[in-house]
Design a protein around this motif. Structure first.
Motif, PDB file in Angstrom:
ATOM      1  N   ARG A  35       0.820  -1.213   0.000  1.00 11.33           N
ATOM      2  CA  ARG A  35       0.000   0.000   0.000  1.00 11.33           C
ATOM      3  C   ARG A  35       0.858   1.268   0.000  1.00 11.33           C
ATOM      4  N   VAL A  36       1.910   1.285   0.792  1.00 12.89           N
ATOM      5  CA  VAL A  36       2.809   2.447   0.822  1.00 12.89           C
ATOM      6  C   VAL A  36       4.155   2.055   0.238  1.00 12.89           C
ATOM      7  N   GLU A  37       4.788   2.996  -0.458  1.00 12.15           N
ATOM      8  CA  GLU A  37       6.132   2.763  -0.977  1.00 12.15           C
ATOM      9  C   GLU A  37       6.896   4.075  -1.017  1.00 12.15           C
ATOM     10  N   ALA A  38       8.136   4.054  -0.568  1.00 16.74           N
ATOM     11  CA  ALA A  38       8.986   5.253  -0.633  1.00 16.74           C
ATOM     12  C   ALA A  38      10.343   4.880  -1.213  1.00 16.74           C
ATOM     13  N   SER A  39      10.347   3.866  -2.074  1.00 15.33           N
ATOM     14  CA  SER A  39      11.610   3.363  -2.630  1.00 15.33           C
ATOM     15  C   SER A  39      11.907   3.989  -3.989  1.00 15.33           C
TER      16      SER A  39
END
Lengths: 477, 477
Positions: free
Chosen positions: A182-186
């Protein structure tokens, strides 16, 4: 026109999946816009590998490639203005995975929106971005244009629902973007960049989409207004109030007349009507939202205000809006409904002014225009009804949309809310994005150095499309 | 080390806004990560024009520029590994506009998250992405890392809240990206690309953010578990059930012990605890969500399950989670809490396994690791508690995080959910994104041809950071 290596393409996709007959090519030369141009071939890949091999060939030979879904694009996104190969993505239409535990599904780009939602329905969930064209629109096309529809006001547009994707680059390389989470900061979120890029940066061959539970309760309401201005202010007040409609639609007098003319709905012919909906798992919460919206409509002189949970009643309320698009084509036998300046977005506080502006501009230019749309998400639709045979009507239309876009930009609005830029809206788009066009071009160059992916669109599109591209209407000069 | 033209920089930002004293430079050489490197100068711009002039100078002289907010980055995003100028963005900290009618605000990048929310609160609205570091984190830093926090499970991450922005490009050019409207389909959405790019593509100098109403009702609950596995499965079941928690947090035994050790909370020392919250405008709807989550916790052998609307009770329930971060530093006087593999995301169905894996890997490598985090949004945090003086502990830590990331990738997880890549996570990031690294590099080249914006990070970062970069700890060999 370049010579297409038919044997090579046949070798990739097989005899039955390549079309070069002029009558077939003609059909694939237009979408739901006013534009037309002949492709050199229509190729229908059925696997990622086939797409990779087609792109490799096209990139070597510098042949334009235009990925195409249902052909419901409104502004010429899939019209092959520089010729080339139409990639008919409807051949890749498998729903690959519906993962209820991890709350995502994986689909091929040719899956029809309605088919996906039919498959999800049995699990009590749905894919919300759904545009009005969901009966023919493909997921790939929706991704290419960041499509959205009546429920985007609560559930967001396509971009919000795309978690990741597989993309074939111009040179045939396959890359995976985004994630299954659901979340990604890559790093750079290139899957979000692909959404809305109108097939100019890569060919989406698989998408990971989120879905949400189908609400237990839906309540739909309607309010009539004697003044378009009051209706517009009601929209602004509803959205500024923090209300969470699952739908907030405007239809103006022209639209209402058109529907009455073609269907026996007996809609009251007022200046404007607002259709509003709230949904949720708890009736008290839906009541709360509906009552809030009813009160605001009353405050802005709304009349005949009523709402219902009953599916039949809701169907009846929505029918007018649902049939609006076909109805507009029948408004006047001599007038065709054209999608030109048709989906601008403006800040909520400008909704009323925007609606009025559309009618004012129509009067000024002696054409018929209608103001309607998913106003809860800031989107205002118009259609221009005109005699497409008459050159002077095209000139009036051109003048009208120029005025519409001048207004939209003057109030911090944006050229396209949901339909994309393609050809029809390039002129306003280039003015709106003037300071970042160089940046857009450098991104395009970085990903598609040979400029073979849907060339001649967005920042590459000609300013004056009426003279620079073919229309799919025969115009008497 | 290049010679910095101090007079020129002084001329741009003024005497008081430039630092070159080694003691100052040392402080700006580290953030909240384990890394350290000396910058050549710290410059604090107060206007967009100053940022443009600084970039123009740096681009001409090929001097690295690293924009820096509160310095709360966990993986070395603002550590100047190649030297250069630190742009201290805290000098641009004005809230420019709070537009209640159009439901957005415009802020400078140096605005502290808590300050923005304090300003919004008086209007009954809030900015939801807020990370745990909101007391010092700036909006600019949050954008650079696509930050998110306890409420992202319901309200989304930073990327979801950013409607548009102004960005200064490496050559000093100023561009406006995105829009002031809720939906936009006009060309490439570069503002979404900027979110999470860790200062490698441009310097954000203004942002247009959406906000949402502060809910009338909040209810927070807690459940204890004798098995970390049960707690993990409860998380998966809650998210798969379609429940909409406004918070869903896991804390494991190590975390609980740490908190009890440092504060007199008397938390029951169980294997794991889940903290869950629901919010909304209608109490019945909040009850519905809370009861749903309670039942699922029961089903998975949760104990001492209780929930409360009372602010004091909620504060008490959340205190343990809130104080966890500082508490971990005090878990053992000889052990420092380090942020290494600290924010991976995995699909919901793998939450239980992931939590177990962390403890298993810790045992294997003789270090103390804790599993906690915003599991509702798929994010699992860890901290590694170790004696930073001992070289062998660093080797163990390195081995442990390699194993953690191997597992994460094996289950379709992603390296970073909220903290970004920077230096610490480059190794796993490069393996995870292997097939698109070329694409990322071409985007970087297109926007920053001279590679002056935060060089040496993300795909440019060294695989083995322990040996390739300086640590801010003195390690005995």
């Amino acid at each position: 026109m370049k010579k297409i290596d038919e044997p090579r393409l046949r070798d990739i996709v097989g005899e039955r999946n390549i079309k070069t007959d002029p009558s077939d090519l003609y059909i694939y030369g237009s979408d739901s816009s006013v534009h037309h141009a002949m492709p050199w071939a229509v190729v229908k890949p059925e696997t990622i590998l086939q797409v990779q091999r087609i792109m490799k060939y096209a990139n070597e030979e510098l042949i334009p490639v235009i990925a195409r879904g249902g052909g419901s694009g409104m502004c010429g996104q899939t019209v092959p203005v520089q010729g080339g190969i139409i990639l008919d993505m409807k051949g890749m239409n498998k729903i690959l995975e519906i993962n209820l535990e991890d709350v995502y599904c994986r689909v091929e780009p040719g899956v029809i929106d309605d088919d996906l939602n039919l498959a999800l329905k049995q699990y009590g969930v749905f894919y919300p971005p759904t545009p009005a064209s969901s009966r023919i629109a493909t997921i790939g096309g929706e991704i290419a244009n960041n499509a959205s529809g009546v429920r985007s006001v609560k559930y967001g547009a396509t971009r919000d629902a795309v978690l990741g994707m597989k993309v074939v680059l111009p040179d045939g390389e396959l890359v995976s973007l985004g994630a299954h989470t659901r979340v990604e900061a890559s790093g750079y979120q290139l899957h979000k960049l692909m959404v809305g890029s109108e097939g100019t940066l890569g060919v989406v061959v698989e998408a990971i989409l989120s879905f949400v539970p189908i609400p237990e309760f839906r309540c739909m309401g309607v309010a009539n207004f004697d003044s378009l201005n009051d209706a517009g202010h009601a929209i602004g007040s509803i959205m500024a109030s923090g209300a969470i409609p699952s739908m907030l639609e405007l239809v103006d007098s022209v639209a209402i007349k058109a529907v009455n003319k073609t269907m026996d709905l007996g809609l009251k012919e007022v200046a404007a009507a607002l259709i509003f909906e709230a949904d949720g798992m708890v009736k008290e919460a839906v009541d709360y939202e509906i009552n809030k919206m009813k009160k605001i409509c009353e405050k802005h002189n709304g009349q005949d205000i009523h709402a219902s949970y009953d599916p039949k009643e809701r169907e009846k309320i929505f029918m007018g809006r649902k049939k609006l698009f076909p109805a507009l084509s029948k408004y006047d036998d001599n007038l065709a409904s054209t999608a030109l300046a048709d989906d601008m977005a403006v800040p909520y506080s400008k909704m009323a002014e925007m609606a009025g502006k559309i009618h004012e501009i129509a009067r000024e230019n002696n054409i018929v225009m209608t103001a309607y749309g998913h106003c809860g998400s800031g989107c205002m639709h118009t259609k221009i009804l005109m005699d497409t045979k008459r050159k002077d009507q095209w000139d009036s239309a051109k003048k009208a949309i120029t005025q519409v876009y001048e207004y939209v930009r003057s109030v911090n609005g944006t050229t396209s809310a949901e339909h994309g830029i393609g050809l029809s809206k390039a002129e306003s788009f280039k003015i709106e994005k003037a300071d970042s066009l160089g940046l857009l071009t450098s991104i395009k160059k970085a990903l598609d150095p040979n400029n073979i992916l849907n060339p001649g669109k967005l920042m590459q599109a000609p300013e004056n499309w009426i003279t620079a591209t073919n229309l799919r209407y025969s115009v008497n000069s």
